[in-house]
Design a protein around this motif. Structure first.
Motif, PDB file in Angstrom:
ATOM      1  N   GLU A  14      -2.865  28.682  12.965  1.00  0.00           N
ATOM      2  CA  GLU A  14      -3.532  29.149  11.759  1.00  0.00           C
ATOM      3  C   GLU A  14      -4.714  29.988  12.198  1.00  0.00           C
ATOM      4  OE1 GLU A  14      -2.308  25.685   8.660  1.00  0.00           O
ATOM      5  OE2 GLU A  14      -3.968  27.006   8.189  1.00  0.00           O
ATOM      6  N   ASP A  15      -5.008  30.930  11.361  1.00  0.00           N
ATOM      7  CA  ASP A  15      -6.009  31.920  11.727  1.00  0.00           C
ATOM      8  C   ASP A  15      -6.815  32.247  10.483  1.00  0.00           C
ATOM      9  OD1 ASP A  15      -5.642  35.480  12.066  1.00  0.00           O
ATOM     10  OD2 ASP A  15      -7.316  34.219  12.695  1.00  0.00           O
ATOM     11  N   PRO A  16      -8.131  32.158  10.451  1.00  0.00           N
ATOM     12  CA  PRO A  16      -8.932  31.704  11.589  1.00  0.00           C
ATOM     13  C   PRO A  16      -8.973  30.171  11.658  1.00  0.00           C
ATOM     14  CG  PRO A  16     -10.349  32.240   9.758  1.00  0.00           C
ATOM     15  CD  PRO A  16      -8.946  32.546   9.313  1.00  0.00           C
ATOM     16  N   GLN A  17      -9.499  29.616  12.707  1.00  0.00           N
ATOM     17  CA  GLN A  17      -9.642  28.169  12.798  1.00  0.00           C
ATOM     18  C   GLN A  17     -10.778  27.689  11.908  1.00  0.00           C
ATOM     19  OE1 GLN A  17     -10.055  27.342  17.012  1.00  0.00           O
ATOM     20  NE2 GLN A  17      -7.856  26.967  17.169  1.00  0.00           N
ATOM     21  N   ALA A  18     -11.808  28.542  11.764  1.00  0.00           N
ATOM     22  CA  ALA A  18     -12.924  28.192  10.895  1.00  0.00           C
ATOM     23  C   ALA A  18     -13.394  29.452  10.190  1.00  0.00           C
ATOM     24  CB  ALA A  18     -14.062  27.568  11.697  1.00  0.00           C
TER      25      ALA A  18
ATOM     26  N   SER B  47       2.470  33.554   6.871  1.00  0.00           N
ATOM     27  CA  SER B  47       2.083  33.386   5.479  1.00  0.00           C
ATOM     28  C   SER B  47       0.574  33.512   5.394  1.00  0.00           C
ATOM     29  CB  SER B  47       2.513  31.998   4.978  1.00  0.00           C
ATOM     30  OG  SER B  47       2.024  31.740   3.683  1.00  0.00           O
ATOM     31  N   SER B  48       0.093  33.905   4.230  1.00  0.00           N
ATOM     32  CA  SER B  48      -1.347  33.932   4.019  1.00  0.00           C
ATOM     33  C   SER B  48      -1.683  33.262   2.701  1.00  0.00           C
ATOM     34  CB  SER B  48      -1.871  35.362   4.028  1.00  0.00           C
ATOM     35  OG  SER B  48      -1.401  36.057   2.885  1.00  0.00           O
TER      36      SER B  48
ATOM     37  N   THR C 259      -9.438  34.345   3.013  1.00  0.00           N
ATOM     38  CA  THR C 259      -8.042  34.538   3.411  1.00  0.00           C
ATOM     39  C   THR C 259      -7.755  33.755   4.679  1.00  0.00           C
ATOM     40  OG1 THR C 259      -7.950  36.756   2.455  1.00  0.00           O
ATOM     41  CG2 THR C 259      -6.260  36.186   4.075  1.00  0.00           C
ATOM     42  N   MET C 260      -6.697  32.959   4.623  1.00  0.00           N
ATOM     43  CA  MET C 260      -6.271  32.176   5.776  1.00  0.00           C
ATOM     44  C   MET C 260      -4.823  32.531   6.084  1.00  0.00           C
ATOM     45  SD  MET C 260      -8.057  28.683   4.504  1.00  0.00           S
ATOM     46  CE  MET C 260      -8.262  29.293   2.847  1.00  0.00           C
ATOM     47  N   ASN C 261      -4.513  32.567   7.350  1.00  0.00           N
ATOM     48  CA  ASN C 261      -3.175  32.951   7.777  1.00  0.00           C
ATOM     49  C   ASN C 261      -2.517  31.828   8.567  1.00  0.00           C
ATOM     50  OD1 ASN C 261      -3.406  35.849   6.947  1.00  0.00           O
ATOM     51  ND2 ASN C 261      -5.062  35.771   8.443  1.00  0.00           N
ATOM     52  N   CYS C 262      -1.207  31.830   8.508  1.00  0.00           N
ATOM     53  CA  CYS C 262      -0.431  30.796   9.172  1.00  0.00           C
ATOM     54  C   CYS C 262       0.801  31.453   9.777  1.00  0.00           C
ATOM     55  CB  CYS C 262      -0.072  29.739   8.134  1.00  0.00           C
ATOM     56  SG  CYS C 262       1.387  28.752   8.468  1.00  0.00           S
TER      57      CYS C 262
ATOM     58  N   PRO D  53      -2.258  23.846  12.572  1.00  0.00           N
ATOM     59  CA  PRO D  53      -3.577  23.384  13.009  1.00  0.00           C
ATOM     60  C   PRO D  53      -4.644  23.403  11.920  1.00  0.00           C
ATOM     61  CG  PRO D  53      -2.719  25.048  14.502  1.00  0.00           C
ATOM     62  CD  PRO D  53      -1.824  25.041  13.319  1.00  0.00           C
ATOM     63  N   GLY D  54      -4.518  24.199  10.897  1.00  0.00           N
ATOM     64  CA  GLY D  54      -5.481  24.192   9.818  1.00  0.00           C
ATOM     65  C   GLY D  54      -6.648  25.139  10.006  1.00  0.00           C
ATOM     66  N   THR D  55      -7.222  25.540   8.882  1.00  0.00           N
ATOM     67  CA  THR D  55      -8.432  26.357   8.845  1.00  0.00           C
ATOM     68  C   THR D  55      -9.500  25.577   8.111  1.00  0.00           C
ATOM     69  OG1 THR D  55      -7.258  28.478   8.851  1.00  0.00           O
ATOM     70  CG2 THR D  55      -9.474  28.458   7.922  1.00  0.00           C
TER      71      THR D  55
END
Lengths: 112, 115
Positions: free
Chosen positions: A6-10, A72-73, A20-23, A104-106
């Motif tokens: 997952e991106d970003p981690q934080a 995915s986002s 926006t979080m990506n996987c 891993p999660g954001t």
């Protein structure tokens, strides 16, 4: 392993901004789901997108799925302090419906 | 609405002891999942049951076993506990609706501490 990263981690943003979080994942999937988790609590389902869907909306959430890129986002618009949590994507494979694997999660912090 | 119930919520054990966690899924849900989550980690899939039969297995140590009973509640048994088993253990249930995975409903977890 089914899951990638997952991106970003934080992620730390101001209230009102978009997050926006990506996987990414490695193998073919049946469905992709997004969950949120407040610290030490159970995970809460946000949205499910099937492999034949490209985009889905739910309130302030927008999820996209690109099966060609295996990614995915999750977009959260107009974020609020209450959105502070960890966000995970989870996938299941076409032949293992019950093996739902989390990434891993954001960790998202929304600053008031 | 009824949610997934896990017990106990907190458990402290010594190394080499045995622990049993219980999970009561949402009524009429046909699938139960067990996950282990270490501090700062993502939930790791352990095992799942569909209609009381084991359906998938993940990274579950041989020291762990699980089953689902006729009333649909499930138990995770952990023996010869190690310090590394200290984690949050989540149970989730879903209505699979045939071959399509549904959303997972999670319990609040059981926090196991091994001393």
């Amino acid at each position: 392993s089914q899951q990638g990263e997952e991106d970003p981690q934080a992620l730390s943003i101001q209230e009102g901004e978009n997050a926006t979080m990506n996987c990414s994942y490695k193998t073919s999937i049946n469905n992709l789901q997004w969950y949120r988790q407040n610290s030490g609590r159970g995970l809460v389902h946000l949205i499910l997108i099937r492999s034949n869907e490209r985009e889905k909306h739910s309130g302030r959430l927008r999820v996209t799925l690109d099966t060609s890129k295996k990614s995915s986002s999750l977009l959260i618009t107009a974020s609020r302090a209450a959105d502070t949590a960890s966000y995970f994507c989870a996938t299941d494979a076409p032949t293992s419906y019950d093996k739902v694997i989390f990434g891993p999660g954001t960790s998202l912090s929304v600053i008031p | 609405a009824a949610g997934v119930i896990q017990s106990p919520r907190h458990l402290i054990k010594e190394k080499r002891e045995t622990a049993t966690l219980k999970c009561y899924p949402i009524p009429r849900h046909d699938t139960v999942y067990w996950y282990q989550q270490g501090p700062g980690q993502d939930p790791q899939f352990l095992i799942s049951f569909y209609e009381k039969m084991q359906s998938d297995k993940g990274s579950i140590p041989d020291r762990f076993s699980a089953q689902q009973f006729s009333d649909y509640h499930s138990e995770l048994n952990m023996s010869s506990l190690e310090l590394g088993d200290s984690a949050l253990y989540f149970c989730a249930s879903s209505l699979r609706a045939g071959v399509r995975t549904g959303e997972l409903f999670f319990g609040e977890g059981s926090r196991l501490t091994v001393l």
